[in-house]
Write an enzyme that holds these catalytic residues in place. Structure first.
Site, PDB file in Angstrom:
ATOM      1  N   ARG A 283       0.825  -1.204   0.000  1.00  0.00           N
ATOM      2  CA  ARG A 283       0.000   0.000   0.000  1.00  0.00           C
ATOM      3  C   ARG A 283       0.869   1.267   0.000  1.00  0.00           C
ATOM      4  NH1 ARG A 283      -5.417   0.595   2.411  1.00  0.00           N
ATOM      5  NH2 ARG A 283      -5.245  -1.438   3.357  1.00  0.00           N
TER       6      ARG A 283
ATOM      7  N   LYS B 209       4.635 -18.461   6.611  1.00  0.00           N
ATOM      8  CA  LYS B 209       4.060 -18.888   7.883  1.00  0.00           C
ATOM      9  C   LYS B 209       3.579 -17.653   8.648  1.00  0.00           C
ATOM     10  CE  LYS B 209       6.568 -19.531  11.772  1.00  0.00           C
ATOM     11  NZ  LYS B 209       7.113 -18.364  12.475  1.00  0.00           N
TER      12      LYS B 209
ATOM     13  N   HIS C  84      11.013 -21.702   6.533  1.00  0.00           N
ATOM     14  CA  HIS C  84      12.388 -21.421   6.101  1.00  0.00           C
ATOM     15  C   HIS C  84      13.409 -22.368   6.737  1.00  0.00           C
ATOM     16  CE1 HIS C  84      12.716 -18.956   9.782  1.00  0.00           C
ATOM     17  NE2 HIS C  84      14.032 -19.038   9.630  1.00  0.00           N
TER      18      HIS C  84
ATOM     19  N   LYS D  94      17.444 -24.427   5.298  1.00  0.00           N
ATOM     20  CA  LYS D  94      18.771 -24.328   5.918  1.00  0.00           C
ATOM     21  C   LYS D  94      19.622 -25.521   5.496  1.00  0.00           C
ATOM     22  CE  LYS D  94      17.145 -21.802  10.008  1.00  0.00           C
ATOM     23  NZ  LYS D  94      17.848 -20.533  10.107  1.00  0.00           N
TER      24      LYS D  94
ATOM     25  N   GLU E  89      17.090 -18.662  21.255  1.00  0.00           N
ATOM     26  CA  GLU E  89      17.377 -17.330  20.704  1.00  0.00           C
ATOM     27  C   GLU E  89      17.694 -16.386  21.853  1.00  0.00           C
ATOM     28  OE1 GLU E  89      14.974 -16.209  17.045  1.00  0.00           O
ATOM     29  OE2 GLU E  89      13.512 -17.193  18.314  1.00  0.00           O
TER      30      GLU E  89
ATOM     31  N   ASP F  44       4.620 -20.062  17.054  1.00  0.00           N
ATOM     32  CA  ASP F  44       5.674 -19.414  16.271  1.00  0.00           C
ATOM     33  C   ASP F  44       6.791 -20.398  15.897  1.00  0.00           C
ATOM     34  OD1 ASP F  44       6.821 -17.075  15.123  1.00  0.00           O
ATOM     35  OD2 ASP F  44       8.241 -16.973  16.801  1.00  0.00           O
TER      36      ASP F  44
ATOM     37  N   HIS G 293       8.586 -24.950  12.541  1.00  0.00           N
ATOM     38  CA  HIS G 293      10.024 -25.236  12.403  1.00  0.00           C
ATOM     39  C   HIS G 293      10.442 -26.489  13.176  1.00  0.00           C
ATOM     40  CE1 HIS G 293      10.013 -21.344  10.713  1.00  0.00           C
ATOM     41  NE2 HIS G 293      10.209 -20.640  11.802  1.00  0.00           N
TER      42      HIS G 293
ATOM     43  N   LYS H 226      12.789 -17.456  23.708  1.00  0.00           N
ATOM     44  CA  LYS H 226      13.404 -16.150  23.462  1.00  0.00           C
ATOM     45  C   LYS H 226      14.168 -15.753  24.711  1.00  0.00           C
ATOM     46  CE  LYS H 226      10.927 -14.944  19.645  1.00  0.00           C
ATOM     47  NZ  LYS H 226      11.594 -14.895  18.337  1.00  0.00           N
TER      48      LYS H 226
HETATM   49  C1  BG6 Z   1      10.600 -17.124  12.610  1.00  0.00           C
HETATM   50  C2  BG6 Z   1       9.923 -16.738  13.888  1.00  0.00           C
HETATM   51  O1  BG6 Z   1       9.791 -17.977  11.853  1.00  0.00           O
HETATM   52  O2  BG6 Z   1      11.814 -17.801  12.916  1.00  0.00           O
HETATM   53  C3  BG6 Z   1      10.827 -15.869  14.742  1.00  0.00           C
HETATM   54  O3  BG6 Z   1       8.711 -16.053  13.603  1.00  0.00           O
HETATM   55  C4  BG6 Z   1      12.159 -16.534  14.958  1.00  0.00           C
HETATM   56  O4  BG6 Z   1      10.217 -15.546  15.986  1.00  0.00           O
HETATM   57  C5  BG6 Z   1      12.749 -17.004  13.636  1.00  0.00           C
HETATM   58  O5  BG6 Z   1      13.020 -15.596  15.569  1.00  0.00           O
HETATM   59  C6  BG6 Z   1      13.983 -17.846  13.841  1.00  0.00           C
HETATM   60  O6  BG6 Z   1      14.583 -18.090  12.597  1.00  0.00           O
HETATM   61  P1  BG6 Z   1      16.165 -18.275  12.473  1.00  0.00           P
HETATM   62  O7  BG6 Z   1      16.376 -18.631  11.046  1.00  0.00           O
HETATM   63  O8  BG6 Z   1      16.783 -16.980  12.879  1.00  0.00           O
HETATM   64  O9  BG6 Z   1      16.502 -19.388  13.422  1.00  0.00           O
END
Ligand code: BG6
Length: 506
Positions: free
Chosen positions: A62, A169, A199, A203, A237, A256, A261, A361
């Site tokens: 937008r 996602k 994603h 990897k 993380e 999440d 993942h 986190k």
């Molecule tokens: C994302 C999540 O899909 O993956 C994030 O929404 C997370 O919260 C991230 O930080 C982690 O991805 P990576 O590749 O940094 O491990």
């Protein structure tokens, strides 16, 4: 046109892959993902000579922006890179277009169609289009429906240019919404045109799991309940929720990270060998694992999972805020920023082997690892002997370490664990590519092996739904229950049960 990689011979051809000329249309082009991941990944593919001639990108959002301003985003991210060839970059930038408009507005799709036809003529992209939904998830159904209505979706089997859709996602927020989204998407697209992205599957180290397991004989006999005591999958993380408070308040860690993942990692560790390395064979085996995951009974919802939320603390000696103090987060939030869950897979290979998954986190560091913990020897001849561990490091320092016992030099029979190490950086002398490079190239090639299929996504939500319902109905009285910069709540240690099991400190 190749919309599946159904031929086993492809396995040998995967190295020489060039897509047909095409356009990638990104919805949500002014967003963070486009700037941080998608454009840099496409540029990296261009530098690698992996993109087809005439390849073009149309960014849609937008926010009013000129083509030139859109191009500038990539110029900015490459500015510091001295290896960039300016003429190659300029060439690539010429294929970047920006189209401003509202996702709800049917006229926007009509003008998009005209733009795509113009690009087809000017750049020879032959009507081949991939649409990438990178907006907020609430827009996904609208985009799909409007694309259908505007006649922008070519049916899969016609010979006149291909159409594919990539959906970011989260794919739904529970089983019911994932099913609904699947139905909406599949009214307009054929399943073979749909690329549900996770994603983690892009990897290098995650893909290497398949090679480790299925290109080597040494693991075949011991990759099962006879030899493996437990599997620990950690995605830690050190960052907090950053600017994503509103999203995170709605999602929480289980949605999440674990629903997608981490369950993907679990399936790759646990799946049976597929008959071929192609989209259907690989995904068939992954779905079988998800279907075999033991459902959570009421009792296990209380005993087999731990949730956490971070309090203020220290990361790398710097003071950081607690979750409830983050921007746009409720000061009484019940959202989990940490979870540890014990899964079982009820099949011949894995019966009663616990799979411990944990993620959080604001843990002490960013590290993702899969640890295969082998059983101790059946009869101990040596007093200090320990159980072997295969640790697969997904990031950072991608690689694998086998930890086993060796004799300490000297006159006595003492032993201690030693490490056999494989590091990507040392063995291949290249840094692994970003996950989005691989996945975007696969979309352009029509190879959906590394994307989630409809039944896979629904099977994952079937596992996760009871956890979400239970936690939703029983607010956590103990939040916040771990300090930022620590390895999560103490209760997570009890989850492992038994004296001989401990979380690894990666
Ligand atoms: C994302 C999540 O899909 O993956 C994030 O929404 C997370 O919260 C991230 O930080 C982690 O991805 P990576 O590749 O940094 O491990």
């Amino acid at each position: 046109m190749t919309d599946t990689a159904a031929n086993p011979l492809r396995a040998g051809l995967r190295l020489e892959r060039t897509p047909t000329p095409s356009v990638l249309v990104i919805f949500g082009a002014s967003g963070d993902l486009t700037k941080r991941k998608l454009l840099p990944a496409l540029w990296a593919l261009c530098e690698d000579r992996s993109l087809p001639p005439g390849f073009s990108v149309v960014g849609i959002a937008r926010t009013p922006m000129s083509h030139e301003q859109f191009r500038q985003q990539l110029r900015d991210t490459t500015a510091a890179d001295k290896t960039v060839d300016p003429s190659v970059l300029d060439n690539f930038l010429q294929g970047l277009y920006y189209h401003s408009g509202s996702i709800d507005d049917p006229n926007m799709y009509i003008s998009l169609k005209a733009l795509l036809e113009q690009i087809d003529k000017e750049r020879g992209t032959e009507g081949n289009r991939a649409f990438y939904c990178s907006t907020s998830p609430s827009f996904f159904p609208k985009i799909v429906e409007q694309l259908g209505r505007a006649g922008l979706v070519t049916p899969n089997a016609t010979g006149s240019g291909w159409t594919r859709i990539v959906v970011e996602k989260p794919f739904g927020r529970d089983l019911a919404s994932a099913k609904e989204l699947n139905q909406t998407v599949l009214k307009v697209f054929d399943e073979k045109q749909v690329y549900r992205i996770d994603h983690y599957l892009g990897k290098e180290t995650v893909q290497n799991l398949l090679v480790l397991r299925f290109a080597n004989t040494i693991w075949e006999t011991n990759w099962n309940r006879q030899y493996i005591d437990n599997v620990q999958i950690t995605v830690a993380e050190s960052l907090g929720v950053e600017q994503r408070g509103p999203y995170y308040e709605e999602a929480g860690l289980v949605r999440d990270m674990i629903a997608n993942h981490m369950l993907q990692l679990l399936t790759l560790v646990a799946m049976e060998p597929p008959v071929a390395f192609d989209a259907d064979a690989v995904r068939d085996e992954k779905v079988k694992v998800l279907r075999a995951v033991r459902p959570f009974s009421d009792g296990r919802l209380k005993t087999d999972m731990v949730r956490g939320q971070y309090a203020p603390g220290f990361i790398d000696a710097g003071k950081v805020a607690g979750y409830r103090q983050e921007a746009k987060v409720s000061p009484t939030s019940n959202t989990e920023s940490y979870a540890a869950v014990k899964f079982f897979i009820d099949n011949w290979r894995w019966e009663d082997v616990p799979f411990f998954l944990r993620s959080g986190k604001r843990l002490p560091k960013r590290v993702s690892e899969i640890a295969i913990q082998f059983k101790p020897v059946p009869h101990r001849l040596f007093q200090d002997s320990t159980a072997d561990v295969l640790a697969i490091r997904i990031q950072p320092d991608e690689g694998m370490t086998l930890q086993f016992d060796a004799k300490v030099p000297g006159q006595s029979m003492r032993e201690r664990p030693v490490l056999m190490d494989f590091r990507y950086g040392t063995s291949f002398d290249v840094a692994p590519a970003d996950a989005y490079e691989r996945l975007l190239l696969d979309v352009l090639l029509g190879d959906s092996t590394l994307f989630a299929r409809r039944d896979e996504v629904e099977a994952a939500w079937t596992i996760i739904d009871p956890i979400l319902r239970y936690w939703n109905s029983t607010p956590a009285q103990e939040f916040p229950n771990y300090d930022a910069g620590t390895w999560g709540p103490d209760a997570a240690d009890d989850l492992l049960g038994g004296q001989h099991r401990r979380w690894r400190r990666p």
